[in-house]
Design a protein around this motif. Structure first.
Motif, PDB file in Angstrom:
ATOM      1  N   GLY A   1      -6.370   9.104  -4.210  1.00 56.01           N
ATOM      2  CA  GLY A   1      -5.239   9.990  -3.926  1.00 56.01           C
ATOM      3  C   GLY A   1      -3.959   9.254  -3.603  1.00 56.01           C
ATOM      4  N   ARG A   2      -3.837   8.007  -4.079  1.00 53.41           N
ATOM      5  CA  ARG A   2      -2.703   7.162  -3.686  1.00 53.41           C
ATOM      6  C   ARG A   2      -1.361   7.711  -4.159  1.00 53.41           C
ATOM      7  N   LYS A   3      -1.321   8.396  -5.304  1.00 53.89           N
ATOM      8  CA  LYS A   3      -0.042   8.928  -5.789  1.00 53.89           C
ATOM      9  C   LYS A   3       0.475  10.027  -4.862  1.00 53.89           C
ATOM     10  N   ALA A   4      -0.418  10.938  -4.459  1.00 48.36           N
ATOM     11  CA  ALA A   4      -0.004  12.008  -3.555  1.00 48.36           C
ATOM     12  C   ALA A   4       0.389  11.448  -2.196  1.00 48.36           C
ATOM     13  N   ILE A   5      -0.364  10.460  -1.714  1.00 46.70           N
ATOM     14  CA  ILE A   5      -0.048   9.858  -0.420  1.00 46.70           C
ATOM     15  C   ILE A   5       1.261   9.084  -0.501  1.00 46.70           C
ATOM     16  N   ALA A   6       1.484   8.358  -1.623  1.00 50.70           N
ATOM     17  CA  ALA A   6       2.737   7.612  -1.793  1.00 50.70           C
ATOM     18  C   ALA A   6       3.934   8.545  -1.815  1.00 50.70           C
ATOM     19  N   LEU A   7       3.776   9.701  -2.428  1.00 49.78           N
ATOM     20  CA  LEU A   7       4.878  10.671  -2.450  1.00 49.78           C
ATOM     21  C   LEU A   7       5.184  11.159  -1.043  1.00 49.78           C
ATOM     22  N   ALA A   8       4.147  11.384  -0.244  1.00 54.52           N
ATOM     23  CA  ALA A   8       4.370  11.803   1.144  1.00 54.52           C
ATOM     24  C   ALA A   8       5.085  10.704   1.934  1.00 54.52           C
ATOM     25  N   ILE A   9       4.703   9.435   1.696  1.00 53.73           N
ATOM     26  CA  ILE A   9       5.368   8.317   2.370  1.00 53.73           C
ATOM     27  C   ILE A   9       6.833   8.244   1.955  1.00 53.73           C
ATOM     28  N   ALA A  10       7.105   8.417   0.649  1.00 54.86           N
ATOM     29  CA  ALA A  10       8.479   8.336   0.149  1.00 54.86           C
ATOM     30  C   ALA A  10       9.347   9.435   0.755  1.00 54.86           C
ATOM     31  N   MET A  11       8.811  10.646   0.845  1.00 56.40           N
ATOM     32  CA  MET A  11       9.593  11.735   1.435  1.00 56.40           C
ATOM     33  C   MET A  11       9.814  11.498   2.922  1.00 56.40           C
ATOM     34  N   ASN A  12       8.833  10.928   3.585  1.00 59.70           N
ATOM     35  CA  ASN A  12       8.991  10.616   5.008  1.00 59.70           C
ATOM     36  C   ASN A  12      10.066   9.547   5.205  1.00 59.70           C
TER      37      ASN A  12
ATOM     38  N   PRO B   1     -10.354  -1.443  -1.685  1.00 60.88           N
ATOM     39  CA  PRO B   1      -9.935  -1.470  -3.092  1.00 60.88           C
ATOM     40  C   PRO B   1      -8.438  -1.329  -3.285  1.00 60.88           C
ATOM     41  N   THR B   2      -7.692  -0.894  -2.278  1.00 58.91           N
ATOM     42  CA  THR B   2      -6.255  -0.739  -2.468  1.00 58.91           C
ATOM     43  C   THR B   2      -5.541  -2.068  -2.570  1.00 58.91           C
ATOM     44  N   TYR B   3      -6.227  -3.177  -2.264  1.00 60.27           N
ATOM     45  CA  TYR B   3      -5.596  -4.484  -2.361  1.00 60.27           C
ATOM     46  C   TYR B   3      -6.188  -5.334  -3.483  1.00 60.27           C
ATOM     47  N   ARG B   4      -7.046  -4.750  -4.309  1.00 66.20           N
ATOM     48  CA  ARG B   4      -7.673  -5.537  -5.362  1.00 66.20           C
ATOM     49  C   ARG B   4      -6.846  -5.446  -6.636  1.00 66.20           C
TER      50      ARG B   4
ATOM     51  N   GLU C   1      -0.422  -2.549  -9.331  1.00 65.70           N
ATOM     52  CA  GLU C   1       0.980  -2.334  -8.978  1.00 65.70           C
ATOM     53  C   GLU C   1       1.210  -2.586  -7.489  1.00 65.70           C
ATOM     54  N   ALA C   2       0.203  -2.295  -6.647  1.00 69.03           N
ATOM     55  CA  ALA C   2       0.374  -2.539  -5.212  1.00 69.03           C
ATOM     56  C   ALA C   2       0.487  -4.028  -4.926  1.00 69.03           C
ATOM     57  N   LEU C   3      -0.348  -4.832  -5.581  1.00 69.17           N
ATOM     58  CA  LEU C   3      -0.305  -6.269  -5.351  1.00 69.17           C
ATOM     59  C   LEU C   3       0.988  -6.870  -5.894  1.00 69.17           C
ATOM     60  N   LEU C   4       1.400  -6.429  -7.076  1.00 67.47           N
ATOM     61  CA  LEU C   4       2.633  -6.955  -7.649  1.00 67.47           C
ATOM     62  C   LEU C   4       3.844  -6.577  -6.800  1.00 67.47           C
ATOM     63  N   ALA C   5       3.839  -5.341  -6.266  1.00 60.01           N
ATOM     64  CA  ALA C   5       4.936  -4.935  -5.392  1.00 60.01           C
ATOM     65  C   ALA C   5       4.944  -5.746  -4.110  1.00 60.01           C
ATOM     66  N   MET C   6       3.757  -6.055  -3.592  1.00 56.60           N
ATOM     67  CA  MET C   6       3.677  -6.846  -2.369  1.00 56.60           C
ATOM     68  C   MET C   6       4.207  -8.254  -2.602  1.00 56.60           C
TER      69      MET C   6
ATOM     70  N   PRO D   1       6.231   3.938  -3.200  1.00 54.64           N
ATOM     71  CA  PRO D   1       5.810   2.818  -2.348  1.00 54.64           C
ATOM     72  C   PRO D   1       4.320   2.542  -2.509  1.00 54.64           C
ATOM     73  N   PRO D   2       3.900   1.271  -2.415  1.00 55.04           N
ATOM     74  CA  PRO D   2       2.467   0.953  -2.501  1.00 55.04           C
ATOM     75  C   PRO D   2       1.722   1.531  -1.304  1.00 55.04           C
ATOM     76  N   VAL D   3       0.460   1.854  -1.512  1.00 60.13           N
ATOM     77  CA  VAL D   3      -0.345   2.522  -0.489  1.00 60.13           C
ATOM     78  C   VAL D   3      -1.497   1.624  -0.075  1.00 60.13           C
ATOM     79  N   SER D   4      -1.589   1.335   1.199  1.00 51.23           N
ATOM     80  CA  SER D   4      -2.752   0.678   1.789  1.00 51.23           C
ATOM     81  C   SER D   4      -3.378   1.649   2.786  1.00 51.23           C
ATOM     82  N   ILE D   5      -4.504   1.270   3.361  1.00 50.15           N
ATOM     83  CA  ILE D   5      -5.141   2.141   4.341  1.00 50.15           C
ATOM     84  C   ILE D   5      -4.237   2.332   5.550  1.00 50.15           C
ATOM     85  N   ASP D   6      -3.649   1.232   6.035  1.00 49.63           N
ATOM     86  CA  ASP D   6      -2.770   1.347   7.204  1.00 49.63           C
ATOM     87  C   ASP D   6      -1.543   2.195   6.892  1.00 49.63           C
ATOM     88  N   ALA D   7      -0.960   2.008   5.701  1.00 48.74           N
ATOM     89  CA  ALA D   7       0.211   2.810   5.328  1.00 48.74           C
ATOM     90  C   ALA D   7      -0.165   4.280   5.177  1.00 48.74           C
ATOM     91  N   ALA D   8      -1.339   4.552   4.601  1.00 52.69           N
ATOM     92  CA  ALA D   8      -1.768   5.941   4.424  1.00 52.69           C
ATOM     93  C   ALA D   8      -1.998   6.622   5.767  1.00 52.69           C
TER      94      ALA D   8
END
Length: 429
Positions: A189-200, A22-25, A31-36, A47-54
């Motif tokens: 939980g994509r917002k929390a995961i995206a924040l972790a990716i951004a800080m990383n 569902p993260t690519y639908r 917003e993930a598809l438009l960003a891609m 940043p957009p969140v996919s399973i691989d990115a998460a």
């Protein structure tokens, strides 16, 4: 409205729903598809969140890996009869606990299923039967499967074949209201995961630049765009040369100074924020923080309690969901003479001393035979056959009784006087 009418209304609204990630639908995460596609303005956006990115976030990788491995490693037994039924050791037990098919071990099959549940939100396997007897269980890729309802019945379509719902073992993280779609924990939980990716990413760019934050040049600026570019290039070259040479300083034009832009990592509490995101990730999957390697608030006592909480409130619930699905799909709705059940004792073994003392106490109180206690330690039964009996300590007797009398008579009730005592009392009177 009957259940069939409700199903037909849902069918009219949507005949088929894909079980893809569902993260690519577009309907789920536009917003993930438009960003891609480069359409979304990325300024100020996470940043957009996919399973691989998460899974690139250590906390997410730890949570998914730990849960899938822990649930896959639990012993899974088949029983015949009701509560306390006899454990079976036939072909079904082999499918569940050793190898569901000729290509996959039981651990790999179950780990794959739970990885799909804890990432995309759904894990599926189809049952191969000869008549009504299960002979193999094959994992399915949820991203390649679709689900549809026809005449009120649910069907799964996978690799060009259609399977009845009764032949598909289907466990989802959280079902939607129509009981067809599902929610993904990574999507929720994509917002929390995206924040972790951004800080990383920020930490990576900060240290990749040698720990030098973005700087502003203050002082008399040269006139004209080209002159400013030359001055900027000269200063950058001086900084790079100082870094290469390991020099602690570099020269600046007279009257100029460099000042950092933005918030420094320490002032922005970057370390504390990244630690908090680990705890947020743990909440998504219902894990105590210690199991995503967060011991910042751990003590000797509360980490032990988190171990109990894991089994009671996380692993136990998912094990129950899987057991019910297996019992329904393997044996049918009304067959109560057989069942499948996990053995959660494997997650609560504890230290050797505590384990042995617990087994000894269960044997001495008649709750377990010595052979059953030996089986828990993977030891063979007592060859004499005495280990198959229940034992109890001799000093343990029903309330209101006393040991046998001196003459081998029946036990005496401590509320009644013996004949000798009664005669003695009469003589004294």
């Amino acid at each position: 409205m009957s259940p069939d009418d409700y199903v037909r209304q849902n069918l009219a609204r949507r005949e088929m729903r894909s079980l893809e990630d569902p993260t690519y639908r577009l309907s789920e995460n536009p917003e993930a598809l438009l960003a891609m596609l480069g359409v979304l303005d990325s300024r100020g956006a996470l940043p957009p969140v996919s399973i691989d990115a998460a899974l690139g976030v250590p906390g997410v990788m730890c949570a998914v890996g730990f849960l899938s491995r822990a649930l896959a490693s639990l012993p899974l037994h088949a029983f015949r009869g009701g509560e306390g039924g006899e454990k079976q050791d036939g072909q079904l037990a082999m499918l569940l606990n050793e190898a569901p098919n000729e290509e996959t071990s039981s651990f790999e099959w179950r780990r794959h299923k739970w990885q799909q549940v804890f990432t995309g939100g759904r894990g599926m396997s189809y049952i191969e039967r000869v008549g009504t007897k299960p002979v193999a269980i094959w994992p399915m890729d949820p991203k390649e499967a679709s689900i549809r309802r026809r005449d009120g019945r649910k069907y799964f379509v996978y690799e060009g074949r259609e399977y009845r719902a009764a032949d598909v073992i289907d466990v989802c993280f959280m079902p939607k209201s129509d009981l067809v779609g599902h929610y993904s924990p990574i999507f929720l939980g994509r917002k929390a995961i995206a924040l972790a990716i951004a800080m990383n990413d920020f930490a990576g760019s900060f240290f990749a630049s040698g720990g030098v934050p973005p700087l502003s040049l203050e002082g008399p600026l040269p006139q004209g765009a080209e002159a400013f570019k030359r001055a900027q290039a000269d200063i950058k070259r001086a900084i790079d040369m100082a870094k290469k040479a390991g020099a602690p300083f570099f020269g600046m034009p007279p009257g100029h100074a460099l000042k950092p832009i933005g918030i420094e990592p320490a002032k922005g509490q970057m370390t504390e924020a990244r630690l908090f995101q680990i705890q947020e990730v743990a909440r998504i999957w219902g894990l105590p923080p210690v199991f995503v390697q967060d011991l910042s608030k751990g003590t000797f006592s509360n980490t032990e309690q988190q171990d109990l909480q894991l089994v009671k409130h996380t692993l136990g619930q998912w094990a129950k969901a899987f057991e019910d699905e297996l019992n329904l799909k393997l044996f049918g709705q009304r067959r109560r003479s057989r069942k499948v059940k996990h053995n959660l004792d494997g997650m609560q073994r504890g230290a050797f001393k505590d384990r042995i003392e617990g087994i000894a106490r269960a044997i001495m109180t008649g709750q377990m035979t010595p052979d059953e206690g030996r089986a828990l330690e993977d030891r063979p039964p007592d060859p004499s056959g005495a280990g198959a009996k229940l034992y109890i300590q001799g000093a343990t007797v029903p309330l209101g009784t006393a040991p046998l009398g001196h003459n081998g008579g029946p036990p005496l009730n401590d509320n009644e006087e013996s004949g000798d005592d009664a005669d003695t009392d009469k003589t004294q009177d």
